[in-house]
Design an enzyme around this catalytic site. Structure first.
Site, PDB file in Angstrom:
ATOM      1  N   ALA A 134       0.833  -1.201   0.000  1.00 42.53           N
ATOM      2  CA  ALA A 134       0.000   0.000   0.000  1.00 42.53           C
ATOM      3  C   ALA A 134       0.865   1.247   0.000  1.00 42.53           C
ATOM      4  O   ALA A 134       2.050   1.202   0.302  1.00 42.53           O
ATOM      5  CB  ALA A 134      -0.918  -0.014   1.208  1.00 42.53           C
ATOM      6  N   CYS A 135       0.227   2.335  -0.330  1.00 39.96           N
ATOM      7  CA  CYS A 135       0.838   3.654  -0.356  1.00 39.96           C
ATOM      8  C   CYS A 135       1.634   3.879   0.927  1.00 39.96           C
ATOM      9  O   CYS A 135       1.103   3.640   1.987  1.00 39.96           O
ATOM     10  CB  CYS A 135      -0.283   4.674  -0.464  1.00 39.96           C
ATOM     11  SG  CYS A 135       0.257   6.342  -0.347  1.00 39.96           S
ATOM     12  N   PRO A 136       2.838   4.373   0.922  1.00 40.74           N
ATOM     13  CA  PRO A 136       3.599   4.809  -0.240  1.00 40.74           C
ATOM     14  C   PRO A 136       4.570   3.750  -0.713  1.00 40.74           C
ATOM     15  O   PRO A 136       5.546   4.069  -1.380  1.00 40.74           O
ATOM     16  CB  PRO A 136       4.372   5.986   0.307  1.00 40.74           C
ATOM     17  CG  PRO A 136       4.752   5.502   1.679  1.00 40.74           C
ATOM     18  CD  PRO A 136       3.633   4.605   2.152  1.00 40.74           C
ATOM     19  N   GLY A 137       4.313   2.501  -0.414  1.00 39.48           N
ATOM     20  CA  GLY A 137       5.230   1.416  -0.737  1.00 39.48           C
ATOM     21  C   GLY A 137       5.806   1.427  -2.138  1.00 39.48           C
ATOM     22  O   GLY A 137       7.023   1.406  -2.305  1.00 39.48           O
ATOM     23  N   ASP A 193      -1.431  -0.399  -5.933  1.00 39.49           N
ATOM     24  CA  ASP A 193      -1.955   0.743  -5.198  1.00 39.49           C
ATOM     25  C   ASP A 193      -2.277   1.889  -6.164  1.00 39.49           C
ATOM     26  O   ASP A 193      -1.398   2.356  -6.891  1.00 39.49           O
ATOM     27  CB  ASP A 193      -0.908   1.178  -4.173  1.00 39.49           C
ATOM     28  CG  ASP A 193      -1.381   2.374  -3.385  1.00 39.49           C
ATOM     29  OD1 ASP A 193      -2.397   2.246  -2.701  1.00 39.49           O
ATOM     30  OD2 ASP A 193      -0.759   3.450  -3.497  1.00 39.49           O
TER      31      ASP A 193
END
Lengths: 397, 80
Positions: free
Chosen positions: B15-18, B42
């Site tokens: 998920a963000c910001p991954g 994402d």
């Protein structure tokens, strides 16, 4: 239940290791905790040494934090042999196991960024140890003018909110000292926005603006020159500073593994995201900061993962939910939490005073929570339920 | 220089910001001429990668959505 106890070796006596050790029932398990240091450290408090000069002790002896039936060996481990199921200690002694839990945490590596060691030597940091945190305290007490830069050096670091917590607490303290009008506070990050997760950024960015903090995004630190007072980014930009507090790169600890393909290039241990099993092994787990999973490196994560592993070891069904609950001190007695889980994005949770109080209450109860999970579990469960992301999202979005 | 390496970064399920973190990690070790291909699920990755491109001056060769993922193909041109 068979009469022979299962032997569990836990490498690391931090948050995850001790919560797990103290949870395993004594009639079913023989538990051995191994740590090279005699202490458990409450690392989040480095923030308050660095920016408030707090003298609250941050370490306790591991032997005082484990149940009487849990064994402790103070020793480093030099090899974890997953194929032959043993941990080799510094003195060559081998500990065999039925189950292994790696809870070795993370460490900092200044050598990844040329020039960083000298900068840390001069200005300190609040992600390694007390000595460096006290250096930060001296740094913010001695800067009277110019630029105080906070720089996020690397993609991996403990505690996602901690860089901005430092920025906001420094801002508060510099105002208190009456020098804030002469000291520019700058935050440089490789991310597209000050806080990586967008919903929390919507909370934080206006606060940074209001407090006059400059932010440089897409600044991936390449090297830093303490003598010239310049930080250079991979993107080709320069940032001038009079003092720089760098959130240093974090890597896994220096222990050899057999097989060595369970480690990623930074030395973190590859794991199954649902069960924390080490890649390719049924009888070995990794919890907390030591894992390579792309989840927040925080005590809460370690605590929740330890709970899942304890349940699996005792024969139950449990899976990680990916829940985060990272306390975020925004200065002036305000706090929030960065809350999300695997199916819900981060909550846009505005700061308030009660959340700051929760952070402090948690800090005060930390060692008790490690030693007596059975007493704290009902409260923690109720608290995590009450603050579940799907519930808060109904209120805050 | 003309024929760089091709680096594939699988950031699906992160998920963000991954995904942007994974891109930056790959970029740190890349050379000019390399091509980085990022896979992400994402939705926040799309605006992030566009902003990253416009800020860093690297070349966005392709940004497309497939049924199960977003694919960004980036040519590294702006490393100093």
């Amino acid at each position: 239940m068979g009469s022979v106890k299962k032997r569990v070796v836990i490498v690391g006596g931090g948050t995850g290791g001790l919560v797990l050790a103290n949870r395993l029932p004594k009639d079913e398990f023989e538990v051995m905790v191994v740590d090279k240091q005699p202490y458990n450290y409450f690392l989040p408090w480095l923030l308050y040494i660095a920016f408030k000069g707090s003298r609250k002790p941050i370490k306790r002896e591991i032997t005082t934090l484990i149940k009487p039936w849990v064994n402790f060996i103070q020793s480093g481990a030099r090899l974890i042999n997953l194929n032959d199921r043993y941990v080799e200690l510094e003195n060559g002694k081998r500990l065999g196991y039925d189950y292994l839990v790696v809870a070795t945490g993370a460490t900092v590596d200044y050598s990844k960024i040329p020039g960083l060691s000298k900068v840390i030597d001069l200005y300190g940091n609040y992600h390694s140890n007390e000595e460096n945190a006290w250096k930060v305290w001296r740094t913010i007490n001695s800067i009277k003018e110019g630029t105080l830069a906070f720089i996020l050096a690397y993609e991996r670091y403990r505690c996602p909110p901690s860089p901005l917590e430092g920025v906001l607490l420094a801002d508060e303290y510099l105002r208190e000292m009456g020098v804030r009008d002469k000291v520019k506070v700058v935050y440089a990050t490789s991310y597209p926005r000050p806080y990586p997760a967008e919903p929390m950024n919507e909370v934080v960015e206006p606060i940074l603006k209001e407090r006059g903090i400059e932010v440089t995004t897409f600044f991936t630190l390449d090297s830093i020159d303490a003598d010239k007072g310049v930080a250079y980014s991979v993107e080709g930009e320069e940032l001038k500073f009079n003092a720089a507090i760098v959130i240093p790169p974090h890597i896994g600890v220096n222990i050899k593994y057999n097989p060595d393909n369970v480690l990623d290039p930074d030395g973190f241990v590859l794991a199954d995201k649902d069960t924390n099993r080490i890649k390719g092994f049924d009888d070995a787990f990794v919890i907390g900061d030591a894992s390579a999973l792309p989840v927040a490196k925080t005590g809460v994560t370690a605590h929740l993962q330890a709970t899942v592993v304890a349940k699996i070891l005792t024969g139950g069904y449990a899976r990680n939910t990916g829940r985060t609950h990272c306390p975020f001190d925004m200065g002036y007695g305000l706090g929030t939490f960065v809350i999300s889980d695997g199916t819900h994005g981060t909550v846009k949770y505005p700061p308030n005073r009660v959340n700051h109080l929760f952070k402090m209450a948690f800090a005060s109860s930390y060692w008790s929570m490690l030693k007596y999970p059975e007493l704290w579990d009902p409260l923690m469960e109720a608290y995590f339920n009450a603050t579940a992301p799907e519930k808060l999202k109904n209120i805050y979005g | 220089m003309s024929q760089g390496n091709r680096i594939t970064v699988d950031a699906r399920g992160i998920a963000c910001p991954g995904p942007i973190t994974e891109l930056i990690k790959a970029y740190r070790n890349a050379k000019n001429g390399d091509v980085i291909e990022v896979w992400a699920t994402d939705p926040g990755f799309e605006p992030d990668v566009k902003a990253w491109i416009s800020r860093t001056g690297n070349q966005l060769v392709e940004l497309r959505k497939e049924q199960d993922k977003i694919i960004a193909v980036i040519k590294v041109t702006a490393k100093r």
